[in-house]
Design a protein around this motif. Structure first.
Motif, mmCIF file in Angstrom:
data_model
loop_
_atom_site.group_PDB
_atom_site.id
_atom_site.type_symbol
_atom_site.label_atom_id
_atom_site.label_comp_id
_atom_site.label_asym_id
_atom_site.label_seq_id
_atom_site.Cartn_x
_atom_site.Cartn_y
_atom_site.Cartn_z
ATOM 1 N N THR A 317 43.181 9.639 2.709
ATOM 2 C CA THR A 317 43.911 11.596 3.242
ATOM 3 C C THR A 317 43.296 12.579 2.123
ATOM 4 O O THR A 317 43.142 11.487 1.248
ATOM 5 N N HIS A 318 43.159 13.221 2.459
ATOM 6 C CA HIS A 318 42.613 14.512 1.462
ATOM 7 C C HIS A 318 42.869 14.529 -0.071
ATOM 8 O O HIS A 318 44.768 14.640 0.864
ATOM 9 N N ASP A 320 44.097 17.231 -1.016
ATOM 10 C CA ASP A 320 44.915 17.988 -1.276
ATOM 11 C C ASP A 320 44.804 18.571 0.768
ATOM 12 O O ASP A 320 46.225 19.658 0.374
ATOM 13 N N ASP A 321 45.046 18.057 1.585
ATOM 14 C CA ASP A 321 45.567 18.431 2.580
ATOM 15 C C ASP A 321 45.836 16.591 3.361
ATOM 16 O O ASP A 321 44.881 16.270 3.706
ATOM 17 N N THR A 323 46.914 16.047 6.194
ATOM 18 C CA THR A 323 46.856 16.000 7.521
ATOM 19 C C THR A 323 45.586 15.553 7.584
ATOM 20 O O THR A 323 44.940 15.481 8.882
ATOM 21 N N LEU A 324 44.428 15.620 7.021
ATOM 22 C CA LEU A 324 42.824 15.307 6.865
ATOM 23 C C LEU A 324 42.811 14.004 6.632
ATOM 24 O O LEU A 324 43.231 13.214 5.515
ATOM 25 N N TRP A 331 35.653 14.231 6.985
ATOM 26 C CA TRP A 331 37.168 14.420 7.279
ATOM 27 C C TRP A 331 37.768 14.954 8.402
ATOM 28 O O TRP A 331 36.950 16.087 9.105
ATOM 29 N N ALA A 333 40.509 15.735 11.432
ATOM 30 C CA ALA A 333 42.322 16.361 10.902
ATOM 31 C C ALA A 333 43.480 15.380 12.673
ATOM 32 O O ALA A 333 42.629 15.289 13.666
ATOM 33 N N HIS A 370 47.272 9.075 -1.238
ATOM 34 C CA HIS A 370 46.530 9.783 -0.667
ATOM 35 C C HIS A 370 45.830 8.449 0.562
ATOM 36 O O HIS A 370 44.595 8.060 1.341
#
Length: 807
Positions: A317-318, A320-321, A323-324, A331, A333, A370
């Motif tokens: 996962t990203h 900084d996010d 949910t990505l 990436w 979503a 992550h």
């Protein structure tokens, strides 16, 4: 006892007005609580089935619906919110029209009629609260109303669990390596493990399946937010016998689906009769139709066929996010769904978030590393609601029609057997098989696009066997794919049950002639443990003719008792009690400890052994025991020793484990082995799921403890827990005399009704515990002769003079 026809003047009579009916429906309930429904059309028939199921099993149906839809907190409070959120992750969320089309014409109409019938009884209870089952009064909530789509949206009640094996394999490989995993689980056919490229085993957390287990395991009212330790696979036996092997020249079909032994029963017997449809058998009470039985032309039954229909995907996962997730170099979503869960007791509704990737529901997220994890499940796709495909089977009168109906069967995977009144018998495996190009599904895989399914195998990839020269067919969840099956190109799965139940069935049927219904009933209750006979043959070979000067008294006594035993785990057998205590509690741990010693450091040995013994079904089974024993004798290619042999170690293991088992059996059953009985330890005692929760508000009757023979390795599958209480087995058994339908035999347990205040709550328990059965009446004359209660359902506003039902 079957009531004679002369007593019919004393039968009970009930009438109900039911909205939605177009004509009267008659329900004749026989002496064993089996309802026979007669309607003038199918819409009325399935509406009546829903009404009658609710009349008998309303609390069970309401619990089934709440568990599946994620509405337990609405009735039982805030501590069920986590459970409800988990359930909602595993609802069907695809296109509704595609879903209904997948099952064949008319399934949506049947579901609408069935749920309308359930709701009609709920409406009646609103007007007459005294009709509610006592659980509702004790708990203070009321049953909810169904939508037709509920029967298709709910998916988490099926028999699945391959993802459990994927994770168990990954964790064992991570901690102990592939040779320990070979001890944990037998793979059939044998296959070397290959960690998928890109998978970091260290990224898979021990609790990755906690949410999955909350969604798919039965509700624990004592600890509703605690996931079950693992899902135990459940199986079945079935067989069909051609006319050339039976006493009557008619085929026979036998089936005993093995599931958890519950109160009330998971199954409900029902007879559904309307113009163009006349089927009888058993299904799950919350679903329309039935899944095992006959329709006056063709009989059918099933056992689980171990298709791998699940995969665990691991995502980066990203940073900084979370949910990505990384997919095909970029990436992607996650899809976010907000839902509100109602909560009882005046508590505000709980707002929850559900995340989904392109593969399925996200069950675990680890923002610090992550990582995220999602389950892809074939049973979340259109047409895969468990057992709903059985509606098409009800109308099949010929082999060709039956096979055509099986083409639409989705989940769970099944070995389907059938027999026609014309004398044809057959078996075909059915279910949707994902195609995994270049990988085998044995371990979790990265979700970055490298491991995608490529559709499903065509239905003819699993060809039928029809009228074999042997004159019989059988299955018992064993690996039964034919020799030469292309496992690399058409991978079905590698996690099968052992062959010992099947081998015992085959041993009997190979030599049997003039087989009768009664013979099949006896075989369903067979308690011969063929695996035990193999184990004891090795013991006899090691100690035959050797003196006793080097043996302890306990060792000599144990050998003497087991040497005289024929392997039959009858409830009255002293040897069976000793064998089960020995094999499960002493021999297995000793064999595994010996095999593990050269494979793991001494400090890691307790943890490795615990991993292999954590669950008898998910962990080691008798196949591993036999392989290790054979390896110690020097048999080539055996697990754990490479076939090199270690007779001294074998003698030590056998002597120490037998001595310890004798001592433990004596502590459990007394010092006099002539008084030992396997049934004194091994027993059934089903309990209401709410017995702990409601003990201070409702006096729920406890079923008496009944002795049980057999074990998880016998045809009479009576798998048990650490307290020797039976957990799984045949709650329902049927033998169909194909063509002479009234001669068929059946049993359910503990009774047909789910109401503790009903005479049919537990009236079949003793018959089941004694391995008995009763006639499954089919013809109208036979049903009339044994009717106990006559129920008339009528449309609103119909005059009494018109409330006549014509068979």
């Amino acid at each position: 006892m079957i009531r004679p026809a002369a007593h019919q003047a004393h039968e009970a009579h009930e009438e109900y007005t039911v909205a939605g009916l177009t004509a009267p429906v008659e329900i004749l309930i026989d002496t064993h609580g089996v309802p026979h429904l007669y309607a003038a059309g199918e819409d009325d028939l399935f509406l009546a089935q829903g009404f009658d199921a609710a009349r008998d099993r309303l609390f069970q149906l309401d619990l089934w619906r709440r568990r599946g839809l994620g509405l337990l907190a609405e009735a039982f409070g805030e501590r069920f919110v986590a459970r409800d959120r988990a359930a909602r992750l595993f609802l069907y969320r695809g296109d509704r029209a595609t879903e209904w089309r997948s099952y064949g014409p008319g399934t949506d109409r049947v579901a609408a009629a069935f749920t309308a019938g359930v709701n009609a009884y709920v409406d009646l209870c609103e007007r007459r609260p005294e009709l509610l089952p006592p659980e509702f009064h004790a708990l203070g909530h009321r049953p909810g109303r169904w939508q037709p789509e509920d029967v298709a949206l709910i998916r988490s009640h099926g028999l699945f669990g391959n993802v459990e094996q994927e994770v168990a394999r990954a964790l064992t490989l991570r901690e102990f390596g592939p040779r320990v995993e070979d001890l944990r689980r037998v793979r059939e056919p044998a296959r070397a493990l290959r960690v998928p490229e890109g998978l970091d085993l260290s990224s898979v957390p021990d609790d990755v399946l906690a949410v999955y287990r909350l969604a798919t395991a039965p509700v624990d009212f004592g600890a509703p937010g605690t996931p079950a330790p693992g899902i135990r696979p459940e199986g079945s036996n079935n067989w069909v016998i051609g006319p050339g092997r039976t006493a009557t020249g008619r085929p026979l079909l036998a089936n005993d689906p093995h599931r958890s032994i519950t109160l009330p029963s998971l199954r409900r017997l029902v007879h559904l009769s309307a113009p163009g449809l006349d089927a009888i058998g058993a299904g799950e009470p919350a679903l329309p139709g039935l899944s095992v039985g006959h329709n006056g032309h063709l009989a059918f039954g099933l056992t689980i066929f171990a298709i791998d229909q699940e995969d665990l995907y691991v995502y980066e996962t990203h940073p900084d996010d979370p949910t990505l997730y990384r997919y095909e170099g970029g990436w992607a979503a996650m899809r976010l769904v907000h839902e509100r869960i109602p909560v009882a007791g005046g508590t505000a509704p709980a707002d929850v978030e559900l995340h989904f990737t392109r593969h399925g529901p996200v069950i675990h997220r680890d923002p610090d590393r992550h990582r995220a994890f999602a389950v892809r499940a074939a049973w979340l796709e259109p047409g895969m609601a468990p057992y709903l495909g059985g509606l098409s089977l009800l109308r099949a009168h010929t082999t060709e029609e039956f096979l055509e109906a099986l083409d639409r069967w989705g989940a769970p995977g099944e070995n389907m057997v059938w027999a026609t009144a014309g004398g044809t018998i057959g078996m075909r495996s059915a279910g949707r098989v994902p195609v995994r190009p270049g990988w085998d599904g044995l371990l979790p895989v990265p979700g970055d696009g490298r491991y995608e399914w490529d559709g499903t195998l065509p239905a003819d990839a699993l060809p039928p066997v029809i009228d074999p020269p042997e004159g019989w067919l059988a299955s018992a969840n064993e690996m039964n794919l034919p020799d030469g099956f292309p496992h690399d190109r058409r991978t079905i799965g590698f996690d099968w049950d052992h062959r010992h139940r099947y081998e015992r069935i085959a041993e009997v049927l190979r030599v049997a002639e003039d087989i009768t219904v009664e013979d099949c009933v006896r075989l369903q209750a067979d308690t011969v443990n063929s695996a035990a006979r193999r184990v004891l043959a090795i013991v006899a070979d090691r100690f035959e003719g050797r003196g006793g000067e080097d043996k302890s008294t306990a060792h000599r006594s144990a050998l003497a008792l087991l040497s005289r035993w024929d392997g039959d785990e009858r409830a009255d057998s002293a040897a069976a009690a000793l064998y089960q205590v020995w094999q499960r509690r002493h021999l297995r741990p000793a064999l595994l400890r010996h095999a593990l010693t050269p494979l793991v450091p001494a400090a890691a040995l307790p943890g490795a052994l615990a991993r292999l013994l954590v669950d008898e079904e998910l962990g080691a089974d008798v196949r591993t025991d036999l392989a290790l024993l054979a390896g110690l004798t020097g048999a080539a290619g055996s697990a754990g020793s490479g076939g090199s042999g270690d007779p001294a170690a074998l003698d030590r293991i056998l002597a120490d484990s037998l001595t310890a088992a004798w001592s433990e059996t004596a502590s459990l059953l007394g010092d006099d082995p002539t008084r030992w009985r396997w049934g004194t330890l091994h027993h059934a005692a089903p309990a209401h799921p709410l017995i702990g929760l409601l003990s201070d508000r409702l006096r729920l009757p406890r079923l008496p403890r009944r002795e049980r023979g057999g074990s998880g390795d016998t045809v009479l599958n009576t798998s048990y827990d650490d307290g020797f209480r039976q957990q799984e087995g045949a709650s329902f058994r049927i033998v169909v005399d194909v063509g002479a339908w009234d001669r068929s035999r059946v049993v359910n347990t503990p009774g047909q009704s789910g109401r503790p205040d009903s005479p049919h709550w537990d009236d079949l328990y003793d018959t089941w515990a004694d391995d008995g059965s009763f006639p499954l009446h089919y013809s109208r004359a036979a049903v009339e002769a044994h009717t106990r209660t006559r129920v008339i359902l009528s449309p609103p506003g119909m005059p009494t003079s018109e409330k006549r039902v014509h068979p």
